[in-house]
Design an enzyme around this catalytic site. Structure first.
Site: not given
Length: 294
Positions: A19, A60
Site C-alpha cells: 500500500d 476515495k
C-alpha cells in the site's frame, strides 16, 4: 473413476505489493485524514478523526459515500440540507476533494523510516516490488513523482480507478501481480495498514502482512507517536494487532522496517508446504529481529 490432487507452492516469495499511505509513505496516513476533514468542514458538517479513518483503504469516492452513510453524519446532513446526500452530492464532494487530497499528499509525502533499507533488502533477493492505493490516478501520479525523486520506484503502480472494483476486492493486487509477471499468487505478499487492504490480499490468494505503528490502525503522525510513553504505545499497538488478527492478516509488523523478518517467516511456511489458505497460520506478530510475539 475420479481423481483428486493437491498442489503446493514451495518456492520463494517473488513479489511484495505495498500500500502507499501509512505503509510506505506518510506515517500515520495523515494526508487522507486532512483532506476528508477539510472537505466536510467546508460543508459545515465537521467529522471526527475516527469517522474520517473508518473507511480507510477504500476508493476515495466510496470513502466519501461511507462517511455520508454513517448515522451521525447522515442525520447532520439531513438537518443541514433538508434531505439525505444524493449521488449528485457525492459527485460534487468528490470533485471538491481531489485537489484537497493532492495538496495534502504533497504536504505529507515522506517515506516511513526503514523503507529504503527494506527495498534494498528485497532487491538483493530479487523480490519484485509493486504498489497499489485507494487514490485515483491524478493523486497517485503526484505521489509517485515525489517518491521517485527520493529513490522509491515500485515496478507496478495500480490505483483504485484502474480496476472495476477497489478494495476489499482483489482486482488491484491481481493487476499488480500480472504487471510484475508473478507465476503464482502464493508467491506474493500484500502489505497494508488497513483492514480492507488485508481483505484485498486475502481475496487475491496472497499472503498478507498488517502494519500497525505507522498506519491507519494506530492513526498517529510520526511526531505524535514518538511523543507517547512506552505504555501508551503498547496499548495502541496491541489494539491494532488484535484488529489485524481478527481481519485475517497472516503476519503483523510495526512498520515496513520489520518486513524482512515477515518475508523470512512466510518463506519458512512455504518451504513446509503451507499456503495463504492454510488454517491456523494467521495472526503472528513479528519484530525486526524476527522474534515471534504470538
Amino acid at each position: 473413476m475420479s481423481y483428486a490432487y493437491q498442489r503446493f507452492y514451495r518456492g520463494p516469495i517473488e513479489a511484495v505489493i505495498f500500500d502507499w499511505a501509512g505503509t510506505t509513505y506518510d506515517f500515520g496516513s495523515m494526508a487522507p485524514i486532512r483532506a476528508f476533514q477539510n472537505l466536510f468542514a467546508e460543508q459545515e458538517i465537521p467529522i471526527t478523526l475516527a469517522e474520517a479513518r473508518e473507511p480507510m483503504g477504500t476508493e476515495k469516492r466510496e470513502h466519501i459515500t461511507r462517511i455520508l452513510n454513517m448515522p451521525r453524519v447522515r442525520e447532520a446532513w439531513r438537518e443541514k440540507y433538508g434531505a439525505l446526500a444524493s449521488e449528485a452530492d457525492i459527485e460534487r464532494l468528490y470533485h471538491a476533494f481531489v485537489p484537497m487530497q493532492i495538496e495534502a499528499i504533497r504536504e505529507c509525502a515522506r517515506p516511513v523510516p526503514g523503507l529504503m533499507e527494506t527495498v534494498a533488502w528485497l532487491e538483493r533477493r530479487n523480490i519484485k516490488i509493486g504498489a497499489n492505493t485507494g487514490y485515483n490516478r491524478d493523486m497517485l501520479d503526484v505521489l509517485t513523482d515525489i517518491a521517485a525523486a527520493q529513490g522509491y520506484r515500485p515496478a507496478s503502480n495500480v490505483c483504485a480507478t484502474d480496476v472495476p472494483k477497489g478494495r476489499p476486492y482483489p482486482h488491484m493486487s491481481l493487476k499488480n501481480a500480472l504487471e510484475l509477471g508473478v507465476g503464482d499468487v502464493r508467491a506474493c505478499i500484500k502489505v497494508d495498514d488497513t483492514l480492507p487492504g488485508i481483505e484485498e490480499g486475502l481475496a487475491a490468494g496472497m499472503w498478507t502482512v498488517g502494519v500497525t505503528t505507522s498506519g491507519n490502525e494506530v492513526g498517529l503522525s510520526q511526531e505524535d507517536w514518538t511523543a507517547l510513553d512506552s505504555a501508551s504505545k503498547t496499548v495502541l499497538r496491541e489494539q491494532a494487532q488484535e484488529r489485524f488478527r481478527r481481519g485475517g492478516a497472516h503476519v503483523i509488523i510495526g512498520s515496513v522496517a520489520d518486513l524482512p523478518a515477515a518475508v523470512e517467516y512466510i518463506e519458512r511456511w512455504l518451504a513446509q508446504g503451507h499456503g495463504p489458505d492454510t488454517t491456523g497460520l494467521a495472526g503472528v506478530t513479528l519484530t525486526a529481529a524476527g522474534v515471534s510475539l504470538r
